[in-house]
Design a protein around this motif. Sequence first.
Motif, PDB file in Angstrom:
ATOM      1  N   LEU A   1       0.652  -1.293  -0.125  1.00  0.00           N
ATOM      2  CA  LEU A   1      -0.020   0.123   0.116  1.00  0.00           C
ATOM      3  C   LEU A   1       0.833   1.238   0.086  1.00  0.00           C
ATOM      4  O   LEU A   1       0.350   2.320   0.325  1.00  0.00           O
ATOM      5  CB  LEU A   1      -0.946   0.056   1.022  1.00  0.00           C
ATOM      6  N   SER A   2       2.133   1.184  -0.310  1.00  0.00           N
ATOM      7  CA  SER A   2       2.922   2.334  -0.325  1.00  0.00           C
ATOM      8  C   SER A   2       2.661   3.175  -1.391  1.00  0.00           C
ATOM      9  O   SER A   2       2.161   2.637  -2.594  1.00  0.00           O
ATOM     10  CB  SER A   2       4.297   2.062  -0.327  1.00  0.00           C
ATOM     11  N   ALA A   3       2.880   4.594  -1.159  1.00  0.00           N
ATOM     12  CA  ALA A   3       2.452   5.376  -2.357  1.00  0.00           C
ATOM     13  C   ALA A   3       3.859   6.552  -2.569  1.00  0.00           C
ATOM     14  O   ALA A   3       4.901   6.034  -2.123  1.00  0.00           O
ATOM     15  CB  ALA A   3       1.521   6.372  -1.951  1.00  0.00           C
ATOM     16  N   LEU A   4       3.704   7.416  -3.189  1.00  0.00           N
ATOM     17  CA  LEU A   4       4.895   8.315  -3.301  1.00  0.00           C
ATOM     18  C   LEU A   4       5.536   8.977  -2.204  1.00  0.00           C
ATOM     19  O   LEU A   4       6.823   9.411  -2.148  1.00  0.00           O
ATOM     20  CB  LEU A   4       4.445   9.254  -4.374  1.00  0.00           C
ATOM     21  N   GLY A   5       4.888   9.405  -1.100  1.00  0.00           N
ATOM     22  CA  GLY A   5       5.325   9.590   0.024  1.00  0.00           C
ATOM     23  C   GLY A   5       5.895  11.320  -0.359  1.00  0.00           C
ATOM     24  O   GLY A   5       6.941  11.630   0.331  1.00  0.00           O
ATOM     25  N   LEU A   6       5.061  11.972  -1.084  1.00  0.00           N
ATOM     26  CA  LEU A   6       5.435  13.444  -1.346  1.00  0.00           C
ATOM     27  C   LEU A   6       4.957  14.195  -0.301  1.00  0.00           C
ATOM     28  O   LEU A   6       5.447  15.471  -0.262  1.00  0.00           O
ATOM     29  CB  LEU A   6       4.976  14.008  -2.831  1.00  0.00           C
ATOM     30  N   VAL A   7       4.031  13.920   0.568  1.00  0.00           N
ATOM     31  CA  VAL A   7       3.618  14.690   1.788  1.00  0.00           C
ATOM     32  C   VAL A   7       3.602  13.888   3.037  1.00  0.00           C
ATOM     33  O   VAL A   7       3.483  12.764   2.924  1.00  0.00           O
ATOM     34  CB  VAL A   7       2.203  15.259   1.428  1.00  0.00           C
ATOM     35  N   PRO A   8       3.623  14.316   4.063  1.00  0.00           N
ATOM     36  CA  PRO A   8       3.721  13.552   5.220  1.00  0.00           C
ATOM     37  C   PRO A   8       2.697  13.167   5.828  1.00  0.00           C
ATOM     38  O   PRO A   8       2.571  12.898   7.362  1.00  0.00           O
ATOM     39  CB  PRO A   8       4.809  14.449   6.504  1.00  0.00           C
ATOM     40  N   PHE A   9       1.570  13.088   5.426  1.00  0.00           N
ATOM     41  CA  PHE A   9       0.286  12.782   5.717  1.00  0.00           C
ATOM     42  C   PHE A   9      -0.456  12.178   4.845  1.00  0.00           C
ATOM     43  O   PHE A   9      -0.317  11.929   3.677  1.00  0.00           O
ATOM     44  CB  PHE A   9      -0.508  14.189   6.110  1.00  0.00           C
ATOM     45  N   GLU A  10      -1.668  11.374   5.356  1.00  0.00           N
ATOM     46  CA  GLU A  10      -2.418  10.786   4.315  1.00  0.00           C
ATOM     47  C   GLU A  10      -3.633  11.534   4.057  1.00  0.00           C
ATOM     48  O   GLU A  10      -3.910  12.492   4.851  1.00  0.00           O
ATOM     49  CB  GLU A  10      -2.780   9.361   4.926  1.00  0.00           C
ATOM     50  N   ILE A  11      -4.397  11.252   2.859  1.00  0.00           N
ATOM     51  CA  ILE A  11      -5.558  12.088   2.564  1.00  0.00           C
ATOM     52  C   ILE A  11      -6.751  11.138   2.421  1.00  0.00           C
ATOM     53  O   ILE A  11      -6.567  10.045   1.883  1.00  0.00           O
ATOM     54  CB  ILE A  11      -5.398  12.663   1.197  1.00  0.00           C
TER      55      ILE A  11
END
Length: 111
Positions: A45-55
């Motif tokens: 479930l990993s994503a790009l990690g461009l922001v330090p929070f989930e949406i």
Amino acid sequence: MIYRLQEYIKSGGIIVGVSAGALMVSPTIGSAQFGDENHVGLDDLSALGLVPFEIMPHWNKWSRYLADLQKYSLSNNVNIYTVCDGEGIIVQGDYVKLYGDIGIIENGVYI
């Protein structure tokens, strides 16, 4: 491709994420489990990690999952921004600007 997108952002590039695209800029897409089923059995479930929070997009549709998201936030030590359709977030380095009535679930507490 992930490395290229991360470098693009570091050099001042702009990425717009809408709906699932907004999930992809987070560290993970874990919040998607509240509202969408994992029909394909996705394990990573990993994503790009461009922001330090989930949406959590489409909050106007999925707000009934508040209690579940609060538990998820607490157990995964993650902040979740709840965004209704028509709202937005701009992130530039450490600068975060919220447009609309965006909520934040922090340490299991809805702010």
